[in-house]
Enzyme design. Structure first.
Site, PDB file in Angstrom:
ATOM      1  N   ILE A  36       0.816  -1.146  -0.017  1.00  0.00           N
ATOM      2  CA  ILE A  36      -0.083  -0.077  -0.030  1.00  0.00           C
ATOM      3  C   ILE A  36       1.101   1.293   0.020  1.00  0.00           C
ATOM      4  O   ILE A  36       0.299   2.307  -0.287  1.00  0.00           O
ATOM      5  CB  ILE A  36      -0.957  -0.070   1.241  1.00  0.00           C
ATOM      6  CG1 ILE A  36      -2.167   0.860   0.770  1.00  0.00           C
ATOM      7  CG2 ILE A  36      -0.157   0.473   2.470  1.00  0.00           C
ATOM      8  CD1 ILE A  36      -3.011   0.570   1.890  1.00  0.00           C
ATOM      9  N   ASN A  92      11.830  -8.042   6.602  1.00  0.00           N
ATOM     10  CA  ASN A  92      12.079  -7.228   7.909  1.00  0.00           C
ATOM     11  C   ASN A  92      11.886  -8.282   9.113  1.00  0.00           C
ATOM     12  O   ASN A  92      10.810  -8.587   9.054  1.00  0.00           O
ATOM     13  CB  ASN A  92      11.444  -5.993   7.821  1.00  0.00           C
ATOM     14  CG  ASN A  92      11.965  -5.050   6.708  1.00  0.00           C
ATOM     15  OD1 ASN A  92      13.273  -5.105   6.374  1.00  0.00           O
ATOM     16  ND2 ASN A  92      10.936  -4.280   6.164  1.00  0.00           N
ATOM     17  N   GLN A  99       9.967  -4.072  10.816  1.00  0.00           N
ATOM     18  CA  GLN A  99       8.957  -4.882  10.775  1.00  0.00           C
ATOM     19  C   GLN A  99       7.902  -4.122  11.517  1.00  0.00           C
ATOM     20  O   GLN A  99       7.954  -3.898  12.588  1.00  0.00           O
ATOM     21  CB  GLN A  99       9.240  -6.401  11.268  1.00  0.00           C
ATOM     22  CG  GLN A  99       8.067  -7.185  10.980  1.00  0.00           C
ATOM     23  CD  GLN A  99       8.328  -8.741  11.550  1.00  0.00           C
ATOM     24  OE1 GLN A  99       9.422  -8.976  12.053  1.00  0.00           O
ATOM     25  NE2 GLN A  99       7.233  -9.481  11.480  1.00  0.00           N
ATOM     26  N   HIS A 105       6.333 -11.972   5.855  1.00  0.00           N
ATOM     27  CA  HIS A 105       6.056 -11.705   4.580  1.00  0.00           C
ATOM     28  C   HIS A 105       7.394 -11.325   3.764  1.00  0.00           C
ATOM     29  O   HIS A 105       8.283 -10.690   4.426  1.00  0.00           O
ATOM     30  CB  HIS A 105       4.910 -10.334   4.501  1.00  0.00           C
ATOM     31  CG  HIS A 105       5.387  -9.412   5.565  1.00  0.00           C
ATOM     32  ND1 HIS A 105       5.414  -9.392   6.682  1.00  0.00           N
ATOM     33  CD2 HIS A 105       6.237  -8.190   5.286  1.00  0.00           C
ATOM     34  CE1 HIS A 105       5.520  -8.107   7.572  1.00  0.00           C
ATOM     35  NE2 HIS A 105       6.465  -7.326   6.365  1.00  0.00           N
ATOM     36  N   HIS A 107       8.973  -8.961   0.934  1.00  0.00           N
ATOM     37  CA  HIS A 107       8.802  -7.867  -0.049  1.00  0.00           C
ATOM     38  C   HIS A 107       9.530  -8.100  -1.122  1.00  0.00           C
ATOM     39  O   HIS A 107      10.704  -8.539  -1.311  1.00  0.00           O
ATOM     40  CB  HIS A 107       9.625  -6.614   0.975  1.00  0.00           C
ATOM     41  CG  HIS A 107       8.903  -6.217   2.043  1.00  0.00           C
ATOM     42  ND1 HIS A 107       8.223  -4.878   2.031  1.00  0.00           N
ATOM     43  CD2 HIS A 107       9.250  -6.549   3.143  1.00  0.00           C
ATOM     44  CE1 HIS A 107       7.698  -4.511   3.380  1.00  0.00           C
ATOM     45  NE2 HIS A 107       8.363  -5.586   3.950  1.00  0.00           N
TER      46      HIS A 107
HETATM   47  P1  AMP Z   1       7.048  -4.558   7.466  1.00  0.00           P
HETATM   48  O1  AMP Z   1       7.165  -2.960   7.828  1.00  0.00           O
HETATM   49  O2  AMP Z   1       8.144  -5.299   6.797  1.00  0.00           O
HETATM   50  O3  AMP Z   1       6.412  -5.122   8.362  1.00  0.00           O
HETATM   51  O4  AMP Z   1       6.152  -4.703   5.915  1.00  0.00           O
HETATM   52  C1  AMP Z   1       4.607  -4.438   6.368  1.00  0.00           C
HETATM   53  C2  AMP Z   1       4.213  -3.683   4.868  1.00  0.00           C
HETATM   54  O5  AMP Z   1       2.805  -4.015   4.987  1.00  0.00           O
HETATM   55  C3  AMP Z   1       4.737  -2.177   4.690  1.00  0.00           C
HETATM   56  O6  AMP Z   1       5.451  -2.266   3.647  1.00  0.00           O
HETATM   57  C4  AMP Z   1       3.189  -1.514   4.490  1.00  0.00           C
HETATM   58  O7  AMP Z   1       3.392  -0.569   3.640  1.00  0.00           O
HETATM   59  C5  AMP Z   1       2.364  -2.633   4.058  1.00  0.00           C
HETATM   60  N1  AMP Z   1       1.037  -2.624   4.357  1.00  0.00           N
HETATM   61  C6  AMP Z   1       0.308  -2.161   5.641  1.00  0.00           C
HETATM   62  N2  AMP Z   1      -0.870  -2.474   5.352  1.00  0.00           N
HETATM   63  C7  AMP Z   1      -1.232  -2.790   4.173  1.00  0.00           C
HETATM   64  C8  AMP Z   1      -2.320  -2.927   3.278  1.00  0.00           C
HETATM   65  N3  AMP Z   1      -3.647  -2.852   3.845  1.00  0.00           N
HETATM   66  N4  AMP Z   1      -2.051  -3.402   2.066  1.00  0.00           N
HETATM   67  C9  AMP Z   1      -0.958  -3.708   1.608  1.00  0.00           C
HETATM   68  N5  AMP Z   1       0.100  -3.630   2.272  1.00  0.00           N
HETATM   69  C10 AMP Z   1      -0.001  -3.108   3.498  1.00  0.00           C
END
Ligand code: AMP
Ligand code: ZN
Length: 119
Positions: A36, A92, A99, A105, A107
């Site tokens: 997002i 992360n 994280q 997840h 990336h």
């Molecule tokens: P992390 O910071 O490595 O835990 O990654 C979490 C990721 O999820 C971040 O890059 C956010 O931008 C992404 N994110 C959070 N909410 C959503 C959502 N509803 N849809 C898609 N991506 C999201």
């Protein structure tokens, strides 16, 4: 039970469809959707449908699911045509590493220059 969906988990809700996402691929065990808040022209998240808090926990508890995530990361990179130049798969792990969502997840980042070492 280990791996079961968590009621308060954002990514479990994306797996079930309770929260919408721009899904680019889905398999029996994984979902891939656009981040997002993209940090690169291609920024896709690949998640296992099972819930584990980070990549290492996933690998320890369900190695096949981790392999599925990595395979799907490669398929996404090929479909997004970032595999020729090169791309990055990032997990992360821990708040100090950025994280913010505690469902494992990957990336998948590409489509621009990728410095090494990363910040
Ligand atoms: P992390 O910071 O490595 O835990 O990654 C979490 C990721 O999820 C971040 O890059 C956010 O931008 C992404 N994110 C959070 N909410 C959503 C959502 N509803 N849809 C898609 N991506 C999201
Ligand atoms: Zn979850």
């Amino acid at each position: 039970m280990a791996g079961e969906p968590q009621a308060d988990c954002l990514f479990c809700k994306i797996v079930t469809g309770d929260i919408p996402a721009t899904i680019v691929r889905e398999t029996d065990t994984t979902v891939a959707f656009r981040d997002i808040n993209p940090q690169a022209p291609t920024h896709v998240l690949v998640i296992p449908k099972v819930h584990y808090p980070d990549a290492a926990a996933l690998a320890a508890a369900d190695p096949q699911a981790m392999v599925d995530v990595l395979r799907e990361a490669g398929v996404v990179a090929a479909e997004e045509k970032i595999d020729g130049h090169g791309y990055r798969i990032v997990f992360n792990t821990g708040a100090g590493a950025g994280q913010t969502v505690w469902h494992a997840h990957a990336h998948v980042l590409g489509g621009r220059g990728l410095e090494w070492p990363p910040g």
